[in-house]
Design a protein around this motif. Sequence first.
Motif, PDB file in Angstrom:
ATOM      1  N   LEU A  61     -52.440  15.338 -68.875  1.00 15.77           N
ATOM      2  CA  LEU A  61     -52.694  16.730 -68.516  1.00 15.77           C
ATOM      3  C   LEU A  61     -51.778  17.639 -69.326  1.00 15.77           C
ATOM      4  O   LEU A  61     -50.600  17.347 -69.504  1.00 15.77           O
ATOM      5  CB  LEU A  61     -52.447  16.946 -67.019  1.00 15.77           C
ATOM      6  N   TYR A  62     -52.348  18.732 -69.793  1.00 14.47           N
ATOM      7  CA  TYR A  62     -51.574  19.732 -70.529  1.00 14.47           C
ATOM      8  C   TYR A  62     -51.875  21.088 -69.901  1.00 14.47           C
ATOM      9  O   TYR A  62     -53.037  21.476 -69.771  1.00 14.47           O
ATOM     10  CB  TYR A  62     -51.957  19.747 -72.013  1.00 14.47           C
ATOM     11  N   PHE A  63     -50.826  21.784 -69.507  1.00 19.45           N
ATOM     12  CA  PHE A  63     -50.976  23.084 -68.865  1.00 19.45           C
ATOM     13  C   PHE A  63     -50.448  24.161 -69.801  1.00 19.45           C
ATOM     14  O   PHE A  63     -49.375  24.012 -70.386  1.00 19.45           O
ATOM     15  CB  PHE A  63     -50.206  23.118 -67.540  1.00 19.45           C
ATOM     16  N   GLU A  80     -52.374  27.709 -64.293  1.00 24.08           N
ATOM     17  CA  GLU A  80     -52.621  26.929 -63.079  1.00 24.08           C
ATOM     18  C   GLU A  80     -52.121  25.503 -63.286  1.00 24.08           C
ATOM     19  O   GLU A  80     -52.204  24.957 -64.377  1.00 24.08           O
ATOM     20  CB  GLU A  80     -54.113  26.908 -62.737  1.00 24.08           C
ATOM     21  N   ARG A  81     -51.623  24.881 -62.222  1.00 25.72           N
ATOM     22  CA  ARG A  81     -51.109  23.509 -62.289  1.00 25.72           C
ATOM     23  C   ARG A  81     -51.918  22.607 -61.367  1.00 25.72           C
ATOM     24  O   ARG A  81     -51.372  21.852 -60.575  1.00 25.72           O
ATOM     25  CB  ARG A  81     -49.631  23.477 -61.884  1.00 25.72           C
ATOM     26  N   ARG A  82     -53.224  22.702 -61.484  1.00 30.24           N
ATOM     27  CA  ARG A  82     -54.113  21.892 -60.662  1.00 30.24           C
ATOM     28  C   ARG A  82     -55.405  21.661 -61.438  1.00 30.24           C
ATOM     29  O   ARG A  82     -55.709  22.389 -62.384  1.00 30.24           O
ATOM     30  CB  ARG A  82     -54.401  22.578 -59.328  1.00 30.24           C
ATOM     31  N   LEU A  83     -56.172  20.680 -61.010  1.00 28.46           N
ATOM     32  CA  LEU A  83     -57.424  20.377 -61.693  1.00 28.46           C
ATOM     33  C   LEU A  83     -58.625  21.099 -61.086  1.00 28.46           C
ATOM     34  O   LEU A  83     -59.689  21.153 -61.696  1.00 28.46           O
ATOM     35  CB  LEU A  83     -57.683  18.868 -61.699  1.00 28.46           C
ATOM     36  N   GLN A 125     -62.999  10.754 -63.311  1.00 26.59           N
ATOM     37  CA  GLN A 125     -62.784  10.425 -64.718  1.00 26.59           C
ATOM     38  C   GLN A 125     -61.357  10.706 -65.191  1.00 26.59           C
ATOM     39  O   GLN A 125     -60.913  10.144 -66.189  1.00 26.59           O
ATOM     40  CB  GLN A 125     -63.763  11.200 -65.602  1.00 26.59           C
ATOM     41  N   THR A 126     -60.646  11.601 -64.546  1.00 23.91           N
ATOM     42  CA  THR A 126     -59.311  11.997 -65.033  1.00 23.91           C
ATOM     43  C   THR A 126     -58.176  11.193 -64.403  1.00 23.91           C
ATOM     44  O   THR A 126     -57.013  11.564 -64.532  1.00 23.91           O
ATOM     45  CB  THR A 126     -59.064  13.496 -64.784  1.00 23.91           C
ATOM     46  N   TYR A 141     -70.944  22.815 -61.485  1.00 18.91           N
ATOM     47  CA  TYR A 141     -70.248  21.537 -61.362  1.00 18.91           C
ATOM     48  C   TYR A 141     -69.163  21.573 -60.294  1.00 18.91           C
ATOM     49  O   TYR A 141     -68.412  22.533 -60.171  1.00 18.91           O
ATOM     50  CB  TYR A 141     -69.596  21.161 -62.702  1.00 18.91           C
ATOM     51  N   SER A 142     -69.087  20.485 -59.555  1.00 20.60           N
ATOM     52  CA  SER A 142     -68.014  20.210 -58.611  1.00 20.60           C
ATOM     53  C   SER A 142     -67.764  18.710 -58.696  1.00 20.60           C
ATOM     54  O   SER A 142     -68.720  17.921 -58.636  1.00 20.60           O
ATOM     55  CB  SER A 142     -68.441  20.602 -57.189  1.00 20.60           C
ATOM     56  N   GLY A 143     -66.524  18.310 -58.836  1.00 20.83           N
ATOM     57  CA  GLY A 143     -66.204  16.890 -58.935  1.00 20.83           C
ATOM     58  C   GLY A 143     -66.605  16.110 -57.700  1.00 20.83           C
ATOM     59  O   GLY A 143     -67.166  15.010 -57.787  1.00 20.83           O
TER      60      GLY A 143
END
Length: 196
Positions: free
Chosen positions: A165-167, A149-152, A159-160, A93-95
């Motif tokens: 977001l919860y890290f 990590e602080r990234r998606l 969709q997001t 998967y890749s967005g």
Amino acid sequence: MDLLHWCEDIESLEVLTLWPLSKQNLARSREELSQLLGVIVKTVAKISRTQHWRIHYMGDLECLPSDVTDLLLSHSGATSHLGKPVLNLAIAYSGRDEITRAVQRLLARRRAQGATTELASRISAAGISRYLDTAGQPDPDLVIRTSGERRLSDFMPWQTAHSELYFTSAYWPDFSREDLCTALRSFENRERRYGR
């Protein structure tokens, strides 16, 4: 499997998405990729046997060896009669790739319907959404990112858009029931603004 058992206790949960293999991970060594795919197939088989989760795939399974794809599809087929909850498994998967494939499917559909002019003006956000891997599913309310990590990292960018977001600094193998409960409590205490 532990996470799935914990999530079975969440009555309002309709869709859970896990991302075990990115499309970029396909560039790993043949040996490492073979081991990863073996773990994924064995885990999907276990999930299928529970007959609790309807398995749905996101990603480009065509990139995988055909025997792996066949096994994965047989396991999801064995759960296709189930309703909710749905378990999305993002494999290969890749967005960005998902959005590209959605637009390609949309354009192919429009061409098949005979559209030849002004095709670009007929493309809309709602139209693209109908061709994403998650078509017909609600957008995620909560995204939990492990490992500090602080990234998606190219995870469901479409969709997001309005997800909370919860890290957490916990790495995925160490993610515990308490970590899940902490994330859910954090989510429950937030005011959803949906971009407003």
